[in-house]
Scaffold this active site. Structure first.
Site, PDB file in Angstrom:
ATOM      1  N   LYS A  22      48.643  43.382  39.852  1.00 44.83           N
ATOM      2  CA  LYS A  22      48.299  42.233  40.711  1.00 44.83           C
ATOM      3  C   LYS A  22      47.841  41.039  39.869  1.00 44.83           C
ATOM      4  O   LYS A  22      48.271  39.904  40.061  1.00 44.83           O
ATOM      5  CB  LYS A  22      47.175  42.595  41.684  1.00 44.83           C
ATOM      6  CG  LYS A  22      46.557  41.372  42.367  1.00 44.83           C
ATOM      7  CD  LYS A  22      45.414  41.732  43.276  1.00 44.83           C
ATOM      8  CE  LYS A  22      44.102  41.963  42.601  1.00 44.83           C
ATOM      9  NZ  LYS A  22      43.315  40.744  42.354  1.00 44.83           N
ATOM     10  N   ASN A  23      46.965  41.296  38.892  1.00 44.09           N
ATOM     11  CA  ASN A  23      46.365  40.187  38.143  1.00 44.09           C
ATOM     12  C   ASN A  23      47.286  39.600  37.086  1.00 44.09           C
ATOM     13  O   ASN A  23      46.938  38.622  36.428  1.00 44.09           O
ATOM     14  CB  ASN A  23      45.020  40.630  37.551  1.00 44.09           C
ATOM     15  CG  ASN A  23      44.013  40.855  38.657  1.00 44.09           C
ATOM     16  OD1 ASN A  23      44.230  40.458  39.808  1.00 44.09           O
ATOM     17  ND2 ASN A  23      42.911  41.507  38.329  1.00 44.09           N
ATOM     18  N   CYS A 115      32.775  34.083  47.204  1.00 44.25           N
ATOM     19  CA  CYS A 115      33.190  35.456  46.887  1.00 44.25           C
ATOM     20  C   CYS A 115      31.938  36.320  46.799  1.00 44.25           C
ATOM     21  O   CYS A 115      30.948  35.909  46.205  1.00 44.25           O
ATOM     22  CB  CYS A 115      33.949  35.481  45.559  1.00 44.25           C
ATOM     23  SG  CYS A 115      34.455  37.141  45.110  1.00 44.25           S
ATOM     24  N   ARG A 120      31.312  32.408  41.073  1.00 41.74           N
ATOM     25  CA  ARG A 120      32.656  32.177  40.515  1.00 41.74           C
ATOM     26  C   ARG A 120      33.058  30.699  40.483  1.00 41.74           C
ATOM     27  O   ARG A 120      34.052  30.301  41.112  1.00 41.74           O
ATOM     28  CB  ARG A 120      33.694  33.022  41.229  1.00 41.74           C
ATOM     29  CG  ARG A 120      33.384  34.515  41.198  1.00 41.74           C
ATOM     30  CD  ARG A 120      34.428  35.354  41.823  1.00 41.74           C
ATOM     31  NE  ARG A 120      35.617  35.486  41.000  1.00 41.74           N
ATOM     32  CZ  ARG A 120      36.657  36.245  41.340  1.00 41.74           C
ATOM     33  NH1 ARG A 120      36.655  36.911  42.494  1.00 41.74           N
ATOM     34  NH2 ARG A 120      37.703  36.345  40.557  1.00 41.74           N
ATOM     35  N   ASP A 306      36.457  45.430  36.699  1.00 41.70           N
ATOM     36  CA  ASP A 306      37.220  45.880  37.870  1.00 41.70           C
ATOM     37  C   ASP A 306      37.265  47.400  38.001  1.00 41.70           C
ATOM     38  O   ASP A 306      37.853  47.914  38.955  1.00 41.70           O
ATOM     39  CB  ASP A 306      38.648  45.321  37.819  1.00 41.70           C
ATOM     40  CG  ASP A 306      38.681  43.802  37.923  1.00 41.70           C
ATOM     41  OD1 ASP A 306      39.720  43.204  37.632  1.00 41.70           O
ATOM     42  OD2 ASP A 306      37.635  43.217  38.276  1.00 41.70           O
ATOM     43  N   ARG A 398      44.573  44.239  49.499  1.00 39.20           N
ATOM     44  CA  ARG A 398      44.778  43.056  48.668  1.00 39.20           C
ATOM     45  C   ARG A 398      45.226  43.444  47.254  1.00 39.20           C
ATOM     46  O   ARG A 398      45.912  42.703  46.579  1.00 39.20           O
ATOM     47  CB  ARG A 398      43.478  42.242  48.535  1.00 39.20           C
ATOM     48  CG  ARG A 398      43.027  41.479  49.771  1.00 39.20           C
ATOM     49  CD  ARG A 398      41.909  40.524  49.379  1.00 39.20           C
ATOM     50  NE  ARG A 398      42.194  39.954  48.067  1.00 39.20           N
ATOM     51  CZ  ARG A 398      41.324  40.005  47.031  1.00 39.20           C
ATOM     52  NH1 ARG A 398      40.157  40.593  47.169  1.00 39.20           N
ATOM     53  NH2 ARG A 398      41.676  39.476  45.874  1.00 39.20           N
TER      54      ARG A 398
END
Ligand code: EPZ
Length: 420
Positions: A22-23, A115, A120, A306, A398
């Protein structure tokens, strides 16, 4: 709203295939705005964030098609601003700023929304664009950026917790079409940033020092279309490895890049998990009694933030005391009260969580607060006695492609149900 109902106590067994990262794919999708020509991106995971980014590119004037893991996009004509609400809703979309500024010399991008894991800010992104010569103002919730031509320069992109991943990506993409040479110091070294840099070089950019804290970008006049295969998702692979250990199972993880996961695999080895590498495949089994380990999250190649929540679920199951310190995001412990609802003994002291592990967990209704916290709750639910209902799993969708189907194939008793 959908929830996951989990009946715990089943060790995971079998094979799982890892999806694209995803990233990596989000900034790569944004990078397609840098050319008028068609780009084809393969190994793209079917995630809500990816669907979102597709809609954002469409709102900027690009044509997009997403089929069977392949994303085809052509941004022949481009507007300097896209759908305010769409962009505000997904933080990752800030990385359209660099490509729009680089290609059009102007961009109007809504400021990312709040968030739960931290404030952030995007001050480093804006600093980088200003250093390249852009005029930046913030008006009515928009970042408004203008630059007749961007000019290459030496710039420092380090912040209070080190490099910025999407900040490095954004500046790299803007600098790819700038006049002259840009040298970014304190650049992020994450594999996802490297995958983006390789994608840009395949489009005709001139980037060197990829994967190091000093990245050099020699600006070019234009970039061309390209075909690219996205790297596998190291965070998804790590999540399945931790789930195998937490459920006392044995799982073969197919198509992972173990060379992107050294910090996680090192910690799993230290706590007694058996790991076998066979090319792109990794076999994970619990082995004997787990030992508590201490973890501090750091920029790559340190332990990834993460994976902090998932590792905390494992430490809650491991007899003994362990300390997990979060150095990247200031409020990334939203999973702690929910793990406590299952019976875990965790206290917070400043940036550290102190886990007194080994207490048996028992199922309960719990609430997901963010993407990785929800993965940790699923892992704890699979290890707990009885039933656990994880609510608000839209967070999970997500970042994890069909996680419940993949877990079912590994024997987990897990199903999607209508929930709170
Ligand atoms: C990326 O976010 C990832 N997201 C995050 O993954 C990941 O947690 C993070 O990198 C760190 O590894 C995507 O790639 C889409 P940062 P990013 O800028 O780039 C501060 C997930 O679970 N900072 O590297 O937004 C910031 O507040 C997500 O998949 C500034 O102060 O993270 C944080 O404390 C969550 N000013 C630190 O730097 C800035 O301008 C690192 O953030 C930018 C960042």
């Amino acid at each position: 709203m959908e929830s996951l109902l989990i009946k715990g106590g089943v060790p995971l067994h079998g094979q799982v295939h890892i999806s694209g990262a995803k990233n990596a794919v989000l900034p790569i999708m944004a990078a397609t705005l840098l050319t008028r020509e068609k780009c084809v991106i393969r190994n793209v995971p079917d995630l809500s964030d990816v669907q979102f980014m597709g809609k954002i590119l469409e709102s900027l004037g690009a044509t997009v098609k997403f089929e069977d893991g392949t994303f085809t996009v052509q941004a022949a004509k481009l507007k300097g601003h896209g759908d305010y609400d769409l962009i505000r809703k997904m933080r990752g979309s800030i990385c359209i700023l660099g490509p729009l500024l680089g290609r059009l010399g102007k961009a109007q991008v809504s400021l990312p929304g709040g968030c739960v894991i931290g404030t952030r800010p995007i001050d480093l992104h804006l600093k980088g664009m200003r250093d390249l010569g852009a005029k930046i103002t913030i008006e009515k919730g928009y970042v408004i950026a203008n630059a007749r031509r961007l000019s290459g320069t030496e710039l420092f992109l380090g912040g209070r917790s080190g490099p910025t991943v999407l900040g490095t990506a954004n500046v790299m993409m803007a600098a790819a079409l700038a006049d002259g040479v840009t040298i970014i110091s304190s650049a992020a070294c994450e594999p996802e940033v490297c995958d983006l840099a390789n994608f840009l070089n395949a489009m005709g950019a001139k980037i060197s020092g990829i994967g190091s804290p000093t990245v050099t970008i020699m600006g070019v006049k234009e970039l061309h279309g390209v075909e690219h295969e996205v790297i596998p998702d190291r965070i998804e692979a790590a999540t399945f490895a931790i789930a195998a250990a937490a459920t006392n199972g044995e799982v073969q993880i197919k198509g992972a890049r173990a060379d992107h996961m050294h910090a996680v695999l090192d910690k799993l080895g230290e706590c007694g998990v058996k790991l076998e590498r066979n090319g792109p495949d990794l076999t994970v089994k619990r082995g004997s009694r787990l030992k508590p380990v201490d973890i501090t999250t750091l920029p790559y190649s340190g332990f990834p933030t993460d994976c902090q929540a998932q590792m905390m679920a494992l430490m809650a199951l491991t007899p003994g005391l362990s300390i997990i310190t979060e150095r990247i995001f200031e409020s990334r412990f939203m999973h702690v009260p929910e793990l406590a609802r299952l019976g875990a003994d965790i206290s917070i002291e400043g940036p550290s969580a102190i886990i007194k592990g080994g207490r048996p967990l028992s199922g309960a209704p719990i609430m997901a607060s963010d993407l990785r916290a929800s993965a940790a709750l699923v892992i704890a639910g699979m290890a707990a006695k009885g039933s656990t209902q994880v609510n608000r799993i839209y967070h999970l969708d997500r970042g994890y492609e069909k996680i419940d189907t993949k877990l079912q194939k590994l024997g987990a008793r897990i199903e999607r149900v209508e929930g709170e």
